[in-house]
Scaffold this active site. Structure first.
Site, short mmCIF file in Angstrom:
data_model
loop_
_atom_site.label_atom_id
_atom_site.label_comp_id
_atom_site.label_asym_id
_atom_site.label_seq_id
_atom_site.Cartn_x
_atom_site.Cartn_y
_atom_site.Cartn_z
N SER A 159 33.37 82.77 120.29
CA SER A 159 34.35 82.71 121.38
C SER A 159 34.01 83.48 122.63
O SER A 159 34.72 83.35 123.63
CB SER A 159 35.70 83.17 120.86
OG SER A 159 36.25 82.23 119.99
N SER A 197 36.98 80.57 122.36
CA SER A 197 38.38 80.69 122.67
C SER A 197 38.65 81.50 123.94
O SER A 197 39.76 81.48 124.45
CB SER A 197 39.09 81.36 121.50
OG SER A 197 38.61 82.67 121.32
N LYS A 247 41.71 88.80 128.26
CA LYS A 247 42.06 87.66 127.40
C LYS A 247 43.44 87.88 126.80
O LYS A 247 43.75 88.99 126.34
CB LYS A 247 41.00 87.53 126.30
CG LYS A 247 41.19 86.30 125.40
CD LYS A 247 40.07 86.21 124.36
CE LYS A 247 40.23 85.02 123.44
NZ LYS A 247 39.13 84.93 122.44
#
Lengths: 423, 423
Positions: free
Chosen positions: A168, A144, A75
């Site tokens: 997330s 996210s 990420k």
């Protein structure tokens, strides 16, 4: 015909280790899949040559580490010394970190390959990135950790890192129909990960098998990997509607009640568990606002005009004016909530709860509602989502299993029991 | 004759605000003092022109922020976008962070001036930097916030940031004869500060007055500053030998007993408080080892040969082989310890304990013993050290006051009562 990109990480490690697969062949298969699925926009940075060079180096060295050449998506709030790290924000255009994050260093030391950086929403918050749902481009993949969930679901990579401050990791994994796992708070190092809320941020894993959680968890906690027990006894299950139940849609209500029935008939004891206090989500919100408003001081003070209004005016500005006393009260309430949960776990082995309010919503503006996740982020308990069906639009639905804090391995074993009875 | 470099930050703010002092004049006085004391080696980075340019900008803007042009020294484990950040390690030679740490951004937004970066031991651990004790160059200034304590004690800067994982704020402040303050865990943002142990690392303040703690604390927590109450009632004091008492030297024993007597005669109730469990320092050590070994994964895996043997072989290697279960037990013991302390604070307002085992030791190899500090780092309680006399070598001794967690302002008020009766 299914290629090596379809393998789970654990399956791939077996073939990489016995020599029936090379790291280069695996990486090339993943890269080809990523090329085919380029419209999903899962990647913030993906340099095929750089990935192949890493694979060749691992092949030359004999594929000896625990990951043996398996690729991992990172990420883009996690620092990588050889790839940009943009945090989903124009403020960090041109940022090339000096060092790898601790988790990246541990993955590389285990002969994992950093395939690339996956799309995050702006600073792992709500303002979306360009990623689309892998099964329906008109829907959000969730956030996210949008790119991590979409890439794993689309077989572009078997493993990816996500982070969860609200919902997330679990939410995008559930939306995309894969497995997401958030460990007990504090077990995985957060060094080199952009910190949003120090009492909430948790590094997690998105993957396609429970064994893969155990594999990467072992690497990240720098201990021998747990062997998931697929023959364990039926667990005691607490069916936990949570104070957010009324916000879940009918599909979710029906799914959870169906699964509770199936598991009960398969031999689990299932009884209802009520959480207190009922306003626990308000305390999560206060901690989120107070901490983010101070942790993003540099971005807020120096680059305020480059922040999305949702982040700047919707989160950081109210957080700045939240009194310290209100924050302290929320911290103390969270601590009492965690002690209450410890009592709950004397009666049950695992809690069963929704992973999200429903399917991935239509549109890319909102990444969905985190209320079924924020509770467990605040709780510091391990949790994971398992794919468990589809909603009215044909998109995936997940169920969430929550374990006692620091009993992550017991959660994996209970999840294996549940998973075997779901399908 | 005493120049503006002798002012406390609070005194300087008053003069900067009423126009009887300019930021440029204050900075020039501090720089001149730093030049005269260059042999102390307090600074890892100090560029006079850069500091003066900041001061001129603040003067031009009317010295409007809460710090109004007051300079601050920043420990060199804290990111600064316009100055190198080396962490006291050759690994980070050439590192110029992309962004300011959150604390630096908050200080700049309050019109504080970043004078420079102060020397830290290697990664805020034990391997010393070049800083010498400001009163006797043959002695250590303590660590790990060595440069911050020495610079404040030598009037090179009125305020400096330190960090404490074991005893790295309180111990050097006590050794150098100034005030050190560690807030309640979690109140000050750690974004942009090299993370050693996520359950221990605490950003703190080194200064020369209690009002200066309140001033900078207000900036860092982004709230109105507390006004220290210098007329508060006599506090209930718990005299806390701690399980480390036998390691303190005779000077320290005598000082603490003397101070307890003085405060009792001045009207405070003083009774002894015992801490449980007695092996609490072992649990601090386990958490330190386990977390540091994972948080420094990049440095350990990629640059192991550039680490000091003390850090690599003495801390990180044993931490790598510490079982997760031992770490979890230590975390759970620490949580029980904190609940015990909450009970203690129903009976007392403040605890009185040694700040260190004695004076600053001779030599620069060791920065001294942290055992009287590690207890309170683990406790997450606010604490501060006040100068309270001298030892047999004529070097300063401090006393430590510890408040209830999240009651930092009450601790400052009690400390003001104590301070007024010390001299």
């Amino acid at each position: 015909m299914s290629g090596p990109e379809r393998l789970t990480a654990t399956e791939a490690v077996a073939r990489l280790t016995d020599g029936t697969l090379t790291a280069e062949a695996l990486i090339r298969a993943c890269l080809e899949q990523a090329r085919a699925g380029v419209g999903i926009n899962a990647w913030a940075w993906l340099d095929p040559e750089q990935a192949i060079a890493q694979a060749r180096a691992v092949d030359r060295a004999g594929r000896k580490g625990r990951l043996a050449g398996v690729p991992v998506g990172i990420k883009d709030v996690v620092d990588t010394a050889d790839m940009p790290t943009k945090h989903g924000s124009p403020i960090y255009a041109g940022n090339r970190p000096f060092a790898d994050a601790a988790c990246v260093a541990l993955i590389r030391a285990a002969a994992g390959i950093i395939l690339g950086k996956t799309v995050t929403t702006e600073f792992a918050n709500r303002h979306p990135g360009p990623t689309r749902h892998p099964h329906n481009a008109d829907h959000t993949p969730g956030g996210s950790s949008s790119g991590s969930a979409a890439a794993v679901a689309d077989f572009q990579v078997p493993l990816a890192l996500g982070t969860q401050t609200g919902g997330s990791v679990i939410r995008p994994a559930a939306f995309c129909g894969v497995i997401g796992y958030k460990p007990s708070f504090g077990e995985f190092s957060r060094v080199g990960i952009k910190m949003q809320c120090h009492n909430l941020d948790t590094l997690g894993i998105i993957c396609r098998s429970l064994e893969d959680i155990a594999l990467l968890r072992g690497v990240l906690v720098a201990q021998q990997a747990h062997e998931v027990d697929r023959g364990s006894a039926a667990p005691r299950i607490g069916f936990c509607c949570t104070p957010a139940w009324e916000h879940a849609d009918q599909d979710t209500h029906a799914l959870l009640e169906h699964v509770a029935g199936v598991l009960g008939r398969a031999g689990a004891t299932v009884h209802e568990v009520k959480l207190t206090p009922a306003d626990i989500l308000d305390h999560h919100r206060r901690i989120f606002e107070f901490e983010a408003a101070r942790n993003y001081a540099y971005e807020y003070e120096v680059h305020g005009e480059k922040l999305s209004p949702a982040l700047r005016d919707g989160l950081l500005a109210p957080g700045r004016s939240l009194p310290l006393a209100a924050y302290i009260e929320a911290i103390e309430t969270a601590e009492a909530f965690r002690r209450n949960l410890d009592d709950v776990f004397t009666e049950v082995d695992v809690l069963l709860a929704p992973s999200a309010v429903g399917e991935a919503p239509r549109g890319l503006i909102s990444t969905g509602d985190a209320r079924f996740n924020a509770i467990w982020t605040l709780a510091w308990t391990p949790c994971l989502t398992l794919p468990a069906g589809n909603g009215r639009s044909g998109l995936p639905l997940g169920i969430q299993l929550i374990g006692q804090r620091f009993r992550d391995e017991a959660l994996l074993d209970a999840a294996a029991w549940v998973e075997a009875r779901l399908h």
